[in-house]
Enzyme design. Structure first.
Site, PDB file in Angstrom:
ATOM      1  N   ARG A   1      11.648   3.711   2.667  1.00 20.77           N
ATOM      2  CA  ARG A   1      11.329   2.798   3.770  1.00 20.77           C
ATOM      3  C   ARG A   1      12.583   1.980   4.056  1.00 20.77           C
ATOM      4  NH1 ARG A   1       6.099  -1.008   4.444  1.00 20.77           N
ATOM      5  NH2 ARG A   1       5.336   1.045   5.075  1.00 20.77           N
TER       6      ARG A   1
ATOM      7  N   ARG B   1       0.811  -1.218   0.000  1.00 18.85           N
ATOM      8  CA  ARG B   1       0.000   0.000   0.000  1.00 18.85           C
ATOM      9  C   ARG B   1       0.850   1.276   0.000  1.00 18.85           C
ATOM     10  NH1 ARG B   1      -2.244  -4.023   1.623  1.00 18.85           N
ATOM     11  NH2 ARG B   1      -0.464  -4.237   3.007  1.00 18.85           N
ATOM     12  N   THR B   2       1.844   1.342   0.869  1.00 21.27           N
ATOM     13  CA  THR B   2       2.620   2.574   0.981  1.00 21.27           C
ATOM     14  C   THR B   2       3.353   2.882  -0.317  1.00 21.27           C
ATOM     15  OG1 THR B   2       2.899   2.230   3.357  1.00 21.27           O
ATOM     16  CG2 THR B   2       4.399   3.780   2.293  1.00 21.27           C
TER      17      THR B   2
ATOM     18  N   HIS C   1       6.080   6.142  11.179  1.00 21.60           N
ATOM     19  CA  HIS C   1       5.504   6.017   9.839  1.00 21.60           C
ATOM     20  C   HIS C   1       4.621   7.251   9.621  1.00 21.60           C
ATOM     21  CE1 HIS C   1       4.163   4.406   6.184  1.00 21.60           C
ATOM     22  NE2 HIS C   1       3.743   3.198   6.555  1.00 21.60           N
TER      23      HIS C   1
ATOM     24  N   LYS D   1      26.317  -5.214  -2.811  1.00 21.44           N
ATOM     25  CA  LYS D   1      27.765  -5.167  -3.029  1.00 21.44           C
ATOM     26  C   LYS D   1      28.489  -4.433  -1.907  1.00 21.44           C
ATOM     27  CE  LYS D   1      26.935  -4.866  -8.028  1.00 21.44           C
ATOM     28  NZ  LYS D   1      27.123  -4.027  -9.240  1.00 21.44           N
TER      29      LYS D   1
END
Length: 326
Positions: free
Chosen positions: A112, A62-63, A140, A91
């Site tokens: 995120r 959703r986000t 959030h 890496k």
């Protein structure tokens, strides 16, 4: 000695949104007004020529999709990733280097990350505004803004509400952020959680320091939730547990069923940041109190507002925007 060119390159453009605590009451209400403008007219070209980077070091549906949809509906282009395994992080590239590089390409970065504090660090090294799309179990803020907008739409106001937070209050970054945002509105909080998932002491201390009233219990039944204006359900997050036996003991501890809503207020609404697992039974979905799918839709309009705000676009500009697409 730094040259004028180097000084210019180091200056950040735009506004970060790393923590909800950084927003004043006036700023929160300003953003809610802007969100309403975008709900009325979500399709525009106000961000034509802009590039939005979505860097998701942790899974999201959703986000990520709502941020990307918000950018597309406003005319921006999107770069980024939703799996760090396909990036140079595998890496050994540091977060600092990733942010520095992406700052060369994008006008705003939505990120995120699984580490608490990662968004704060990114905002310190980035030349572009950072929008925190969740950092570990910390905060959030974009979810919080859509939660506030959902509460405002369903209740008509934010003041003096009975907010019931249920489930994983220890690791639930959405409840942490919502609690902090509602500090201005005199709400009473009911924390319902098993002992191992109780609201952390730092947030209870925040409540005491800000004169926020709250109660705690492990009971979850029809009579306990009868006075709720908002029931905010949360998923028990398996990915946050280091001891899977502990997770197994609490994963299905609370299930909201339709039969538990017989005494609920008519105006009460059930919110959930999603995804859900078993904590809301399917028979609740068609109940008048269920609002979690509409809540997710509100995320589109909220994130349109947040992207524009981060780029310095004002509410007045949004209201006077001539690029609206019907």
């Amino acid at each position: 000695m730094r040259t004028n060119l180097q000084r210019t390159m180091a200056v950040k453009t735009g506004k970060d949104l790393v923590t909800i605590e950084s927003l004043s009451k006036k700023e929160i209400e300003y953003l809610l007004e802007m969100t309403a403008e975008f709900e009325a007219h979500p399709n525009r070209r106000i961000l034509a020529g802009k590039v939005v980077a979505t860097l998701f070091f942790e899974p999201s549906t959703r986000t990520r999709l709502s941020f990307e949809t918000a950018a597309v509906r406003l005319g921006a282009r999107i770069i980024g990733f939703n799996d760090p395994k396909v990036t140079s992080a595998t890496k050994g590239e540091t977060l600092n280097d990733t942010i520095q590089i992406v700052s060369n390409y994008a006008d705003v970065i939505v990120m995120r990350h699984y580490l608490e504090g990662a968004a704060t660090y990114a905002s310190e090294v980035s030349r572009r505004p950072i929008i925190n799309a969740g950092d570990g179990a910390n905060q959030h803020p974009s979810q919080t803004m859509l939660d506030l907008y959902s509460i405002l739409k369903t209740q008509g106001h934010l003041d003096g509400l009975n907010i019931y937070m249920v489930g994983d209050l220890k690791y639930g970054r959405t409840v942490h952020s919502l609690l902090m945002a509602l500090r201005y509105y005199g709400c009473h909080f009911h924390f319902i959680a098993p002992k191992v998932l109780q609201m952390p002491e730092e947030y209870k201390l925040f409540c005491r320091e800000n004169n926020i009233s709250f109660t705690e219990t492990s009971e979850f039944n029809e009579s306990e939730i009868a006075d709720a204006d908002i029931i905010y359900m949360t998923r028990v997050q398996k990915e946050r547990f280091t001891d899977l036996m502990e997770y197994e003991q609490v994963k299905n501890i609370y299930v909201l069923r339709r039969s538990m809503l017989r005494r609920a207020k008519k105006t009460m609404k059930i919110l959930h940041p999603l995804p859900r697992v078993t904590e809301i039974a399917p028979d609740v979905d068609n109940d008048q109190h269920a609002y979690y799918f509409q809540q997710a839709q509100n995320g589109l309009y909220t994130r349109e507002a947040l992207i524009c705000h981060s780029l310095g676009i004002t509410l007045e500009q949004v209201r006077n925007d001539k690029t609206i697409i019907s």
